[in-house]
Design a protein around this motif. Structure first.
Motif, PDB file in Angstrom:
ATOM      1  N   ALA A  51       0.763  -1.405  -0.124  1.00 17.53           N
ATOM      2  CA  ALA A  51       0.002  -0.062  -0.050  1.00 17.53           C
ATOM      3  C   ALA A  51       1.058   1.170   0.244  1.00 17.53           C
ATOM      4  O   ALA A  51       0.411   2.282  -0.609  1.00 17.53           O
ATOM      5  CB  ALA A  51      -1.004  -0.119   1.294  1.00 17.53           C
ATOM      6  N   ALA A  72      -5.821   2.662   3.600  1.00 15.07           N
ATOM      7  CA  ALA A  72      -4.677   1.517   3.364  1.00 15.07           C
ATOM      8  C   ALA A  72      -5.231   0.420   4.301  1.00 15.07           C
ATOM      9  O   ALA A  72      -5.212  -0.631   4.147  1.00 15.07           O
ATOM     10  CB  ALA A  72      -3.445   2.061   3.664  1.00 15.07           C
ATOM     11  N   GLU A  95      -7.795  -1.515   3.013  1.00 17.81           N
ATOM     12  CA  GLU A  95      -7.475  -2.563   2.075  1.00 17.81           C
ATOM     13  C   GLU A  95      -6.689  -3.722   2.574  1.00 17.81           C
ATOM     14  O   GLU A  95      -6.969  -4.765   2.419  1.00 17.81           O
ATOM     15  CB  GLU A  95      -6.676  -1.707   0.930  1.00 17.81           C
ATOM     16  N   PHE A 108      -6.146   4.688  -4.290  1.00 22.58           N
ATOM     17  CA  PHE A 108      -5.945   3.299  -4.152  1.00 22.58           C
ATOM     18  C   PHE A 108      -6.860   2.482  -5.241  1.00 22.58           C
ATOM     19  O   PHE A 108      -6.603   1.269  -5.400  1.00 22.58           O
ATOM     20  CB  PHE A 108      -6.210   2.717  -2.772  1.00 22.58           C
TER      21      PHE A 108
END
Length: 495
Positions: A73, A164, A167, A196
């Protein structure tokens, strides 16, 4: 070791001041019981959840960075840092062309720095210079060191770290307070979609909670700990508080815990159909809510009070236990069957019982007043009386009208004249036929007037009879809460 909130005098505040700018997990615990400042408060959260029977899995951001979980990430954000700057510029000032969305940790002084001078995404490193940082109204001085840090030796700024986490951890539902709804959430969802390129989780914004009418504030000490709350109310009552509509502001009033407990008891009676329900829309809605919310509210309590075979456990050490999937159906069956015979003492009545230390007397009064049936199973009796110590602790902590020692064992030596004796007998006759608190309070005044007794002196006699003291709670409402046989015996000076 469990983290504990302690008085400021027991805190090594210097440990915080000397370490400003470092990650929380690198700051020594100023309370002296855990490995770090961050671990101290993580332990508090974990312990609070455990006390409520809520299963939680604690995840350390520090460990995720150090293990490389955030590495992909971080690399992605740095590879797309121009897009990151563009999106961030909508929410934050001073996002110039030099801005890099990564904060290395200086390997010289251990502080987080913002000044990245070069990025090598292939190598997974950044070059940095440890410069001053602004934190609120303070300047955290950098040491000037220049070095190299890997993507595991720093962190993403919070506006990028939050998406982040979605995810990396596979987050699909994100609750947050209303203060985040106008700034943090819009930026987080924007970063998720346009940096992202992922969909943000389903959001849920909740309103402010207040504590006794004032905002919670850890900095000013206006907080209450779960372990302290559970000394005053049952865990299911606290869980019930959080079942209410999160979009509406609510006050968590320790002073008025009796109201919260009464609300819970009514909610529980609604579930069991023990209330005087009619066909109104409001009652139907209340029944619908109770049907959905009561089982998950009570399950952790049942998991602690009944073993795997469904047998009751007397005075369990843990008052709540996280519920495993394989027990859920069994616990729901227990809720509808054996637990339906539970007894809840009215909270203020339990507080009155808490005025005496004699457990046998407490039970005797509860039975005499009809709260505990003579044929109640042992677990029902124990469960009912377990509320007494909680209500007593509530009275003690709030210093309310129940925070007195009731002289039940023997009548205090009270010397009264003939007029006062006649007035007390007359008041006893009135109490024998009336149980309304305001009516009894008014009658105390009227009785004193009829017998030409000073009002203050008459109240003092009442306080001496019941507390062997010159003062006490508002007498009429208090007498209305006591068991009537005791009140009449004492007013008539019979023992």
């Amino acid at each position: 070791m469990d983290g504990n909130i302690v008085e400021l005098g027991d805190v090594n505040a210097g440990a915080l001041g000397r370490n400003l700018g470092k990650p929380y997990t690198e700051i020594p615990d100023p309370f002296g019981c855990c490995d770090s400042y961050g671990e101290h408060f993580s332990n508090l959260i974990e312990r609070s959840a455990r006390l409520l029977g809520i299963p939680v899995e604690m995840v350390s951001n520090t460990e995720l960075y150090e293990s490389g979980e955030f590495e992909d990430a971080t690399r992605y954000v740095l590879e797309h840092r121009e897009k990151a700057r563009e999106v961030l510029g909508h929410y934050q000032d001073k996002v110039d062309e030099e801005y890099v969305p990564f904060n290395p940790i200086c390997d010289e002084c251990g502080k987080i720095t913002e000044t990245v001078t070069a990025v090598n995404t292939d190598e997974g490193t950044v070059e940095y210079r440890c410069t001053d940082m602004e934190a609120g109204d303070q300047t955290i001085e950098g040491c000037g060191h220049e070095g190299t840090a890997t993507f595991r030796e720093g962190k993403l700024p919070w506006r990028f770290e939050w998406p982040a986490q979605w995810e990396v951890l596979g987050v699909d539902h994100e609750p947050f307070g209303k203060d985040h709804a106008e700034g943090s959430w819009p930026s987080g969802s924007d970063v998720a979609r346009n940096v992202f390129e992922i969909e943000p989780p389903v959001p849920m914004a909740y309103e402010w909670f207040t504590l006794d009418g004032e905002a919670f504030s850890s900095s000013s000490g206006h907080v209450v700990m779960v372990q302290d709350v559970l000394e005053m109310i049952e865990p299911e009552v606290l869980r019930y508080f959080f079942t209410k509509d999160p979009s509406k502001a609510r006050d968590f009033s320790v002073e008025h815990f009796d109201h919260l407990v009464d609300d819970f008891d009514a909610f529980e009676r609604t579930y069991y159909g023990e209330d005087d329900r009619d066909d109104s829309d409001a009652d139907e809605k209340a029944a619908e809510i109770a049907s959905a919310a009561y089982p998950p509210t009570i399950r952790p309590t049942l998991a602690a009070r009944f073993d795997a075979d469904g047998a009751p456990i007397l005075d369990p050490e843990d008052k709540s236990v996280p519920v495993t999937d394989d027990r859920r159906a069994q616990l729901d069956e227990l809720a509808d069957d054996e637990f339906s015979g539970r007894v809840r003492l009215p909270y203020t009545f339990a507080a009155v019982l808490g005025m005496t230390d004699d457990p046998d007397l407490r039970e005797s009064i509860a039975r005499r007043e009809g709260h505990v049936p003579d044929d109640a199973p042992e677990w029902v009796t124990e469960f009912a009386l377990s509320r007494v110590e909680r209500a007593r602790e509530w009275a003690r902590r709030t210093g309310n009208e129940f925070d007195y020692e009731l002289k039940r064992a023997e009548m205090p030596d009270v010397d009264v004249d003939a007029d006062t004796e006649a007035a007390l007998d007359e008041l006893a006759d009135f109490v024998a036929d009336h149980d309304d608190p305001d009516e009894i309070q008014g009658e105390i005044y009227e009785t004193a007037k009829r017998h030409d007794i000073d009002i203050g002196d008459f109240f003092s006699v009442g306080y001496r009879l019941f507390f062997d003291d010159e003062q006490g709670p508002k007498l009429g409402p208090f007498l209305a809460k006591l068991d009537r046989e005791f009140v009449l015996t004492r007013l008539r000076r019979e023992g």
